[in-house]
Design a protein around this motif. Sequence first.
Motif, short mmCIF file in Angstrom:
data_model
loop_
_atom_site.label_atom_id
_atom_site.label_comp_id
_atom_site.label_asym_id
_atom_site.label_seq_id
_atom_site.Cartn_x
_atom_site.Cartn_y
_atom_site.Cartn_z
N ALA A 231 31.90 -5.00 -56.73
CA ALA A 231 30.86 -4.32 -57.50
C ALA A 231 29.59 -5.15 -57.62
CB ALA A 231 31.38 -3.97 -58.89
N ARG A 232 29.74 -6.47 -57.80
CA ARG A 232 28.57 -7.30 -58.14
C ARG A 232 28.01 -8.11 -56.98
NH1 ARG A 232 31.33 -9.10 -63.56
NH2 ARG A 232 30.45 -7.59 -65.02
N VAL A 233 28.85 -8.46 -56.02
CA VAL A 233 28.41 -9.36 -54.94
C VAL A 233 28.29 -8.63 -53.61
CG1 VAL A 233 28.88 -11.52 -53.73
CG2 VAL A 233 29.56 -11.27 -56.13
N ALA A 234 29.25 -7.79 -53.30
CA ALA A 234 29.27 -7.12 -51.99
C ALA A 234 28.00 -6.33 -51.69
CB ALA A 234 30.51 -6.23 -51.88
N PRO A 235 27.43 -5.58 -52.64
CA PRO A 235 26.22 -4.82 -52.30
C PRO A 235 25.08 -5.69 -51.78
CG PRO A 235 27.16 -4.00 -54.35
CD PRO A 235 27.91 -5.25 -54.01
N ALA A 236 24.88 -6.85 -52.38
CA ALA A 236 23.81 -7.74 -51.92
C ALA A 236 24.11 -8.28 -50.53
CB ALA A 236 23.64 -8.90 -52.91
N LEU A 237 25.37 -8.62 -50.26
CA LEU A 237 25.73 -9.15 -48.94
C LEU A 237 25.59 -8.07 -47.86
CD1 LEU A 237 28.89 -11.30 -49.80
CD2 LEU A 237 26.53 -12.05 -49.52
N MET A 238 26.03 -6.87 -48.18
CA MET A 238 25.95 -5.79 -47.20
C MET A 238 24.50 -5.43 -46.90
SD MET A 238 29.08 -4.97 -46.31
CE MET A 238 29.16 -3.24 -45.79
N GLU A 239 23.67 -5.37 -47.93
CA GLU A 239 22.26 -5.05 -47.71
C GLU A 239 21.56 -6.18 -46.95
OE1 GLU A 239 18.17 -3.93 -50.16
OE2 GLU A 239 20.12 -3.83 -51.19
N ALA A 240 21.91 -7.42 -47.27
CA ALA A 240 21.32 -8.55 -46.56
C ALA A 240 21.65 -8.48 -45.07
CB ALA A 240 21.82 -9.87 -47.14
N ALA A 241 22.90 -8.15 -44.75
CA ALA A 241 23.30 -8.02 -43.35
C ALA A 241 22.49 -6.92 -42.65
CB ALA A 241 24.79 -7.72 -43.24
N ALA B 115 40.66 -4.03 -50.30
CA ALA B 115 40.29 -3.15 -49.18
C ALA B 115 40.01 -1.73 -49.64
CB ALA B 115 41.39 -3.17 -48.12
N GLN B 116 40.86 -1.19 -50.49
CA GLN B 116 40.67 0.18 -50.96
C GLN B 116 39.41 0.29 -51.81
OE1 GLN B 116 42.16 2.96 -50.06
NE2 GLN B 116 40.83 4.14 -51.39
N THR B 117 39.21 -0.69 -52.68
CA THR B 117 38.00 -0.70 -53.51
C THR B 117 36.76 -0.76 -52.64
OG1 THR B 117 39.21 -1.85 -55.27
CG2 THR B 117 36.81 -1.92 -55.37
N PHE B 118 36.82 -1.56 -51.59
CA PHE B 118 35.67 -1.68 -50.67
C PHE B 118 35.40 -0.35 -49.99
CE2 PHE B 118 33.83 -2.34 -46.51
CZ PHE B 118 32.72 -3.11 -46.80
#
Length: 386
Positions: A204-214, A235-238
């Motif tokens: 919720a807090r870290v993945a969005p920034a990493l995905m957008e950065a990529a 995996a399911q949450t992602f």
Amino acid sequence: MSTADIYFVAAEASGDLLAREVIEALRGTDADLRIQGIGGEQLAEIGIDSPIDISPLSVLGFLEGIKAYGDVVKLADAATEVIVAADPKVVVLVDSWGFMLRLAQRVRAKAPHIRLVKLIGPQVWATRPGRAKTLAATVDHLLCMHDIEVPYYEPFGLKTTVIGNPALSRGGQGDRAGFRRRHGLTDGDTALLVLPGSRTSEIARVAPALMEAAALVKRALPGTRLFVEPAETAAQTFREAFPEASEQFTVLTDGDQRFDAMAAADVVLACSGTVTSEVAMQGAPMIVAYKTGWVTWALARGLLYKKTHITLLNILNDDTAVVPEFVQTKQKPEMIAAQAISWIKEPGALQRQREAQGHALTRLLKEETPAAVLAAGAILDEFRAA
């Protein structure tokens, strides 16, 4: 319920894996040991079924911990009952400081003859050194990762064994060439791997920034191939959070090839955690991000946390920025992307980062014997002494 010689308790995914590794090492030494445990999928795969569902303990942060406090107490009470009923000689409490402390105190009160071993201690060298005294008053033996931890416990007489970092004993070197070949990557292609975290809160807090950065990196450098590998526990949450990820990313789901993916990556964007040590072992240049709740962050920075950095590779190298970190207010996709782009575009930058990480890694690599084997030996000593 049958009795046990040794009882393991693991409350989170990383602890579950470590418990499995140590149990396998114990069985390799003495196949007749009666081992029971409370844990998750990793323990279940080696025939140890948990009598308690510990999934509510996968929480992160101060407020989240407060909200889950009732669950923690109930689970600690329930776990104490099943452990005391099994009457083991030794109980091994893996990671998860808050829960394991409460459990240890309860087991000690009800069955003081049981020897308590804490497998991986709290980070007293980074925050709240007073926990060393608390732990020393509660358990018989601490198996810790780093030499720098030992002096914190010596004044209180706690027996301490340094086993090294378990993450550095896992998997060996990944197959860079094989992974790149399977995914159609040439020597000239740039592969960027996102490791978005292993907890719901991190997705919720870290993945969005990493995905957008990529995505920003690919927009600036269209030839970049994007890969993402969610931890099995998230995996399911992602998938629910990023249902359209496969439109830009190759989503990796085979956990057996995770080290291959790390070794094959030219740049890794990683959520802070154990995985950063694994990436360093694979020689991949990495950028680390992290964000937690603001109350947790304010308490940590204002009162608790004593280091400048959060990545182990940085902390154990005199708290210097070997690996770039983008934490809390600095966790901005454009800043993360700019760092990755500068590495990819500048000749030699990626190689210099590999060399810097490799040099820093030597501070973590002190034991040739796997951490799980060293831990198993220390636990057997406790069992025999009991």
